[in-house]
Each structure stands twice: as C-alpha cells, then as structure tokens.
Design a protein around this motif. Sequence first.
Motif, PDB file in Angstrom:
ATOM      1  N   VAL A  29      11.236  61.864 -29.242  1.00 30.08           N
ATOM      2  CA  VAL A  29      11.122  60.642 -30.037  1.00 30.08           C
ATOM      3  C   VAL A  29      11.507  59.434 -29.192  1.00 30.08           C
ATOM      4  N   ILE A  30      12.617  59.545 -28.454  1.00 31.68           N
ATOM      5  CA  ILE A  30      13.052  58.435 -27.595  1.00 31.68           C
ATOM      6  C   ILE A  30      12.034  58.203 -26.475  1.00 31.68           C
ATOM      7  N   ALA A  31      11.507  59.281 -25.911  1.00 33.39           N
ATOM      8  CA  ALA A  31      10.507  59.144 -24.842  1.00 33.39           C
ATOM      9  C   ALA A  31       9.254  58.447 -25.362  1.00 33.39           C
ATOM     10  N   GLU A  32       8.810  58.793 -26.564  1.00 35.93           N
ATOM     11  CA  GLU A  32       7.631  58.143 -27.145  1.00 35.93           C
ATOM     12  C   GLU A  32       7.869  56.651 -27.352  1.00 35.93           C
ATOM     13  N   LYS A  33       9.062  56.311 -27.837  1.00 33.65           N
ATOM     14  CA  LYS A  33       9.387  54.898 -28.037  1.00 33.65           C
ATOM     15  C   LYS A  33       9.438  54.167 -26.701  1.00 33.65           C
ATOM     16  N   PHE A  34      10.005  54.812 -25.687  1.00 33.32           N
ATOM     17  CA  PHE A  34      10.060  54.231 -24.338  1.00 33.32           C
ATOM     18  C   PHE A  34       8.645  54.010 -23.804  1.00 33.32           C
ATOM     19  N   ILE A  35       7.756  54.986 -24.008  1.00 30.56           N
ATOM     20  CA  ILE A  35       6.366  54.854 -23.570  1.00 30.56           C
ATOM     21  C   ILE A  35       5.699  53.678 -24.284  1.00 30.56           C
ATOM     22  N   ASP A  36       5.881  53.580 -25.593  1.00 27.42           N
ATOM     23  CA  ASP A  36       5.269  52.492 -26.361  1.00 27.42           C
ATOM     24  C   ASP A  36       5.754  51.125 -25.885  1.00 27.42           C
ATOM     25  N   LEU A  37       7.065  50.981 -25.735  1.00 27.37           N
ATOM     26  CA  LEU A  37       7.619  49.693 -25.319  1.00 27.37           C
ATOM     27  C   LEU A  37       7.192  49.325 -23.899  1.00 27.37           C
ATOM     28  N   ARG A  38       7.185  50.297 -23.035  1.00 28.75           N
ATOM     29  CA  ARG A  38       6.797  50.044 -21.641  1.00 28.75           C
ATOM     30  C   ARG A  38       5.301  49.748 -21.532  1.00 28.75           C
ATOM     31  N   THR A  39       4.489  50.410 -22.347  1.00 27.22           N
ATOM     32  CA  THR A  39       3.051  50.145 -22.356  1.00 27.22           C
ATOM     33  C   THR A  39       2.768  48.719 -22.813  1.00 27.22           C
ATOM     34  N   VAL A  40       3.464  48.273 -23.831  1.00 25.55           N
ATOM     35  CA  VAL A  40       3.289  46.911 -24.323  1.00 25.55           C
ATOM     36  C   VAL A  40       3.751  45.911 -23.264  1.00 25.55           C
ATOM     37  N   LEU A  41       4.860  46.197 -22.601  1.00 25.62           N
ATOM     38  CA  LEU A  41       5.412  45.278 -21.610  1.00 25.62           C
ATOM     39  C   LEU A  41       4.509  45.166 -20.384  1.00 25.62           C
ATOM     40  N   GLU A  42       3.978  46.278 -19.905  1.00 25.40           N
ATOM     41  CA  GLU A  42       3.174  46.270 -18.686  1.00 25.40           C
ATOM     42  C   GLU A  42       1.690  46.036 -18.956  1.00 25.40           C
ATOM     43  N   GLY A  43       1.229  46.300 -20.160  1.00 25.03           N
ATOM     44  CA  GLY A  43      -0.169  46.085 -20.479  1.00 25.03           C
ATOM     45  C   GLY A  43      -1.072  47.240 -20.092  1.00 25.03           C
ATOM     46  N   ARG A  44      -0.496  48.365 -19.721  1.00 27.01           N
ATOM     47  CA  ARG A  44      -1.279  49.560 -19.389  1.00 27.01           C
ATOM     48  C   ARG A  44      -0.470  50.780 -19.815  1.00 27.01           C
ATOM     49  N   GLU A  45      -1.165  51.885 -20.010  1.00 22.47           N
ATOM     50  CA  GLU A  45      -0.476  53.094 -20.457  1.00 22.47           C
ATOM     51  C   GLU A  45       0.344  53.687 -19.311  1.00 22.47           C
ATOM     52  N   VAL A  46       1.595  53.992 -19.613  1.00 27.67           N
ATOM     53  CA  VAL A  46       2.495  54.579 -18.614  1.00 27.67           C
ATOM     54  C   VAL A  46       3.147  55.821 -19.215  1.00 27.67           C
ATOM     55  N   HIS A  47       3.665  56.668 -18.343  1.00 24.38           N
ATOM     56  CA  HIS A  47       4.316  57.889 -18.785  1.00 24.38           C
ATOM     57  C   HIS A  47       5.651  58.031 -18.071  1.00 24.38           C
ATOM     58  N   PRO A  48       6.676  58.539 -18.767  1.00 16.40           N
ATOM     59  CA  PRO A  48       7.970  58.724 -18.115  1.00 16.40           C
ATOM     60  C   PRO A  48       7.928  59.872 -17.113  1.00 16.40           C
ATOM     61  N   ASN A  49       8.787  59.765 -16.087  1.00 13.71           N
ATOM     62  CA  ASN A  49       8.871  60.837 -15.095  1.00 13.71           C
ATOM     63  C   ASN A  49      10.065  61.736 -15.390  1.00 13.71           C
ATOM     64  N   VAL A  50      10.368  62.645 -14.497  1.00 11.38           N
ATOM     65  CA  VAL A  50      11.438  63.623 -14.710  1.00 11.38           C
ATOM     66  C   VAL A  50      12.798  62.934 -14.825  1.00 11.38           C
ATOM     67  N   LYS A  51      13.042  61.925 -13.983  1.00 13.14           N
ATOM     68  CA  LYS A  51      14.327  61.208 -14.042  1.00 13.14           C
ATOM     69  C   LYS A  51      14.493  60.467 -15.362  1.00 13.14           C
ATOM     70  N   ASP A  52      13.419  59.968 -15.905  1.00 11.17           N
ATOM     71  CA  ASP A  52      13.481  59.310 -17.213  1.00 11.17           C
ATOM     72  C   ASP A  52      13.886  60.306 -18.295  1.00 11.17           C
ATOM     73  N   TYR A  53      13.282  61.493 -18.267  1.00 11.81           N
ATOM     74  CA  TYR A  53      13.637  62.517 -19.255  1.00 11.81           C
ATOM     75  C   TYR A  53      15.082  62.971 -19.092  1.00 11.81           C
ATOM     76  N   GLU A  54      15.580  63.032 -17.859  1.00  7.66           N
ATOM     77  CA  GLU A  54      16.977  63.413 -17.635  1.00  7.66           C
ATOM     78  C   GLU A  54      17.916  62.361 -18.213  1.00  7.66           C
TER      79      GLU A  54
END
Length: 155
Positions: A29-54
């Motif tokens: 749930v937190i990762a999805e929210k992070f993806i949504d917020l980061r996608t809006v901020l950068e203007g392109r779809e992004v995905h978290p990496n392993v360090k983000d999940y840690e």
Amino acid sequence: MDKSVQSNKDIISTSITITNNKDSDPVDVIAEKFIDLRTVLEGREVHPNVKDYEAIARIVARGMPLPQTIKLLEQCFHEYAEREPEGAIKAFSYCEKYITDHYAKMEAAEKARQLAKRRLPENGKHEHKRSTRKTSTKNDSITGEQVGRIRRRTV
C-alpha cells in the motif's frame, strides 16, 4: 494533436483514495502511494527499487499506523514540491527520514498531552489541600508560644 489537453506539469495536487483490504500488505500500500506521488511529481511512470522496498519495510516494522504513514508521505511530497518546484524525490529513504522524524515528534507531543492531562484536573486548576499535620502545642514549643522579646527567666 488536441490543444485542450493539460500536461502533467499542470497537476497541482492529487487526491487518491486507498481501499485498504485486510489482505493487502502495508508495504504494498505504501509502495503504491509512493509510486503515485512520484509519478505525479516527475510526470512519467516510475517504479520503486529494492532499496525503496527495504526502507518501506523498516517503516512498517517500526509499527507506525498505515493511515498516519500515508498522510506523512503525502505531506513529505507536498513540502518538497513547495521547496524545490523543479526537483524530484528519487528514493524512499528521503521520505523515510521525514516520516520517522515527524512521527517521533507527534508521539512526543501526544505523550506530553497525556502527561498534562494526568497532572491537571478537568477544570485546569490545581486544588490546594490543607495540611493534615497537627499544630504544635505549648508543651512542644521551645518558647512556650511566646512571641516578641523573650526575657530571661528568673528563678
């Protein structure tokens, strides 16, 4: 090309609701929210990496409530966008520091409120109680309850 279509740069705020099922993992749930917020901020779809999940897993392991974590994550992105309009948050570790610091401050404030409630009665004023000790009697007094100038005793 359609000229009436706005670009992602024109999006100022988002309101994404999360449907929280009991089966959904808080990390996801937190990762999805992070993806949504980061996608809006950068203007392109992004995905978290392993360090983000840690980093997300460390937040969940600390026992922070999910709604509070999501709120602080949104607040982190909002404050960053105000400070650095052209910048972007690239890693969740930045958000992890923000979330843990603000959550610790909120916990300390809540503990202080609870402590203050225990110390003050509901009307906000302390009640002074009278002492229950017995007052000293004449026999206990060195001066025999005499005040002022004490003269020598004549024998």
